[in-house]
Enzyme design. Sequence first.
Site, PDB file in Angstrom:
ATOM      1  N   CYS A 187      -0.343   4.099   2.250  1.00 51.87           N
ATOM      2  CA  CYS A 187      -0.095   3.731   3.594  1.00 51.87           C
ATOM      3  C   CYS A 187       1.283   4.017   4.116  1.00 51.87           C
ATOM      4  CB  CYS A 187      -0.711   2.311   3.820  1.00 51.87           C
ATOM      5  SG  CYS A 187      -1.995   1.800   3.453  1.00 51.87           S
ATOM      6  N   ASP A 188       2.292   3.655   3.141  1.00 48.71           N
ATOM      7  CA  ASP A 188       3.615   3.445   3.528  1.00 48.71           C
ATOM      8  C   ASP A 188       4.628   4.170   2.923  1.00 48.71           C
ATOM      9  OD1 ASP A 188       2.559   1.410   5.637  1.00 48.71           O
ATOM     10  OD2 ASP A 188       2.897  -0.200   4.033  1.00 48.71           O
ATOM     11  N   CYS A 232       0.811  -1.175   0.092  1.00 47.08           N
ATOM     12  CA  CYS A 232      -0.031   0.027   0.031  1.00 47.08           C
ATOM     13  C   CYS A 232       0.853   1.282   0.079  1.00 47.08           C
ATOM     14  CB  CYS A 232      -0.772   0.064   1.216  1.00 47.08           C
ATOM     15  SG  CYS A 232      -1.969   1.414   1.258  1.00 47.08           S
TER      16      CYS A 232
END
Length: 302
Positions: free
Chosen positions: A135-136, A132
Amino acid sequence: MLDTIIIGAGPAGMAAGIYAARAELSHLVLESGLMSGGQIMNTSEVDNYPGLMGINGFDLAMKFREHCDRCGVNFKDGRVTGVSRQENGYFVVLENGESFSAKTVLFATGAKHRKLMIPGEEEFAGSGVSYCATCDGAFFRGKEVAVIGGGDVAIEDALFLARICKKVYLVHRREEFRAAKTLVSRLKACENVEFVLKAVPEKIEGDGHVEKLVVKTEEGEKELYVSGVFVAVGMLPNTELLKGLAALDESGYVIAGEDCKTDAPGIYAAGDLRTKTLRQVITAAADGAAAIHEIEAFLNHQ
């Protein structure tokens, strides 16, 4: 007969449990894992959940569960093996033979990322291997990374990372892309993006964290020295139990809108298993709340 059974104890299922308990619905949350949390249990750090910046996935899951326990959410361990229609509701059977009846069923079983199945992928999950970018990606600001895939998600991930990373390698097994041509054109215009085409990932190497991605090309092996590898080769929704109960799209996702309603009366879907554009912790939790709101209206109408 219960008002609702919630299958799954990730963010969607736990949020639904909280809303069900507060609405004083008779309910049961069924979880098949050793602990509540779903996919976030495998996330090293969550940096985009409002109010809890920088929390790791395990701790976020435990906060969700603590909130559930304080609200009196009813949990039960058990893997669901079947859901069938019965008069005025549904019949849910567990692997151990136990069964429960409910007027409605909320599926919050999530989805799993399609894996590369190459050496180093599991070893470095959360230590450089991510599924992701939104997300990261922030953890790799100013670094060199690789994105693997050729669909819309892969190209969008590469575009997102190109804005914050020093360099992005886009690795794809073919020269053609499944992604929209406009997205590919935008990516080709990025000066810090290098396309590595007709290339197949072979292994990920490093010492405690990702340091190198090895790919196989027509010319032989090629080594990409990167700090992060973002895998975007698709998702696999956990919708096996829904086959024959509600309509699925061609990719296996449950067809349900923001109200989480399926085409089957009394069947709802919340979180990553339903058709939607953004699959994040915050949208899964929102789905859980929306689904219980709709379930309340359904029960009141009945």
